[in-house]
Motif scaffolding. Structure first.
Motif, PDB file in Angstrom:
ATOM      1  N   ILE A 189      23.406 -21.063  -4.219  1.00 41.61           N
ATOM      2  CA  ILE A 189      21.964 -21.220  -3.997  1.00 41.61           C
ATOM      3  C   ILE A 189      21.738 -21.545  -2.525  1.00 41.61           C
ATOM      4  O   ILE A 189      22.086 -22.636  -2.055  1.00 41.61           O
ATOM      5  N   GLU A 245       7.607 -22.935  -2.919  1.00 44.55           N
ATOM      6  CA  GLU A 245       8.943 -22.337  -2.863  1.00 44.55           C
ATOM      7  C   GLU A 245       9.968 -23.242  -3.549  1.00 44.55           C
ATOM      8  O   GLU A 245      10.858 -22.770  -4.245  1.00 44.55           O
ATOM      9  N   ARG A 252       9.416 -25.231  -6.056  1.00 44.58           N
ATOM     10  CA  ARG A 252       9.200 -25.074  -7.508  1.00 44.58           C
ATOM     11  C   ARG A 252       9.883 -23.812  -8.018  1.00 44.58           C
ATOM     12  O   ARG A 252      10.495 -23.804  -9.083  1.00 44.58           O
ATOM     13  N   ARG A 253       9.816 -22.725  -7.231  1.00 49.02           N
ATOM     14  CA  ARG A 253      10.473 -21.476  -7.614  1.00 49.02           C
ATOM     15  C   ARG A 253      11.995 -21.661  -7.654  1.00 49.02           C
ATOM     16  O   ARG A 253      12.644 -21.255  -8.624  1.00 49.02           O
ATOM     17  N   VAL A 254      12.556 -22.292  -6.639  1.00 55.43           N
ATOM     18  CA  VAL A 254      14.004 -22.525  -6.599  1.00 55.43           C
ATOM     19  C   VAL A 254      14.432 -23.394  -7.779  1.00 55.43           C
ATOM     20  O   VAL A 254      15.449 -23.122  -8.432  1.00 55.43           O
ATOM     21  N   SER A 268      12.941 -23.752 -10.746  1.00 52.20           N
ATOM     22  CA  SER A 268      12.839 -23.076 -12.042  1.00 52.20           C
ATOM     23  C   SER A 268      13.749 -21.857 -12.165  1.00 52.20           C
ATOM     24  O   SER A 268      14.319 -21.616 -13.227  1.00 52.20           O
ATOM     25  N   GLU A 269      13.914 -21.103 -11.079  1.00 55.67           N
ATOM     26  CA  GLU A 269      14.695 -19.869 -11.158  1.00 55.67           C
ATOM     27  C   GLU A 269      16.185 -20.067 -10.899  1.00 55.67           C
ATOM     28  O   GLU A 269      16.986 -19.238 -11.330  1.00 55.67           O
ATOM     29  N   SER A 270      16.556 -21.117 -10.199  1.00 58.42           N
ATOM     30  CA  SER A 270      17.963 -21.278  -9.828  1.00 58.42           C
ATOM     31  C   SER A 270      18.570 -22.581 -10.336  1.00 58.42           C
ATOM     32  O   SER A 270      19.538 -22.551 -11.101  1.00 58.42           O
ATOM     33  N   SER A 317      17.521 -25.078 -12.389  1.00 61.19           N
ATOM     34  CA  SER A 317      17.452 -25.384 -13.823  1.00 61.19           C
ATOM     35  C   SER A 317      18.336 -24.460 -14.657  1.00 61.19           C
ATOM     36  O   SER A 317      18.653 -24.775 -15.804  1.00 61.19           O
ATOM     37  N   ARG A 318      18.762 -23.346 -14.085  1.00 60.84           N
ATOM     38  CA  ARG A 318      19.628 -22.398 -14.795  1.00 60.84           C
ATOM     39  C   ARG A 318      21.115 -22.598 -14.491  1.00 60.84           C
ATOM     40  O   ARG A 318      21.948 -21.836 -14.970  1.00 60.84           O
TER      41      ARG A 318
END
Length: 158
Positions: A97, A123, A125-127, A129-131, A133-134
């Motif tokens: 990441i 940005e 928040r996007r990181v 949720s998309e990276s 938290s996964r």
């Protein structure tokens, strides 16, 4: 895990390392003058420190402000499983990441402390949720947003 020391550092080695930490672009002649050696012996010491892994690289410090990357958040990350294979999987994935500047395994009430740098909260928040938290075995995160950087070495990458 941390690397074991490869050699005993003497006073001159430490002086060389301190000068290079201040200015990695210093010419060898000038570095030698500062530590009391001529160009050839100081260059040999630098080469030895590099080959032993004491010096791991050279980099430019980038301005967070000039690059619009002043949003810094710290996350407490708790994993659902902390067995060695789960930690290894998390470690491998978090290194991928780009926005993650630092990640530390912590002894305490959570498992990892992660520093994330982005342009803004959207940005981030996007990181998250998309990276983040996964990532493998992430059970929960808590975010702490930095209001001001009192001491910051700048952006790690653009």
């Amino acid at each position: 895990m941390a690397d074991a020391p490869t050699s005993k550092l003497d006073r001159i080695d430490r002086a060389i390392l301190n000068e290079l930490a201040r200015n990695a672009r210093i010419p060898m002649t000038e570095l030698g003058q500062k530590v009391g050696l001529s160009k050839t012996p100081v260059a040999a010491r630098v080469k030895r420190l590099e080959s032993e892994g004491v010096i791991t690289g050279y980099r430019a410090e980038l301005s967070a402000g000039k690059l619009g990357m002043e949003h810094v958040a710290f996350l407490e990350v708790r994993l659902s499983d902390t067995r060695e294979d789960s930690l290894a999987a998390f470690n491998k994935a978090v290194r991928e990441i780009a926005e993650v500047e630092e990640c530390h395994l912590i002894a305490g009430g959570f498992d990892y402390l992660v520093k994330v740098r982005t342009r803004d909260i959207t940005e981030y928040r996007r990181v998250l949720s998309e990276s983040i938290s996964r990532l493998p075995k992430v059970a929960s995160t808590s975010t702490f947003v930095s209001m001001e950087s009192v001491r910051d070495r700048g952006v790690a990458q653009v």
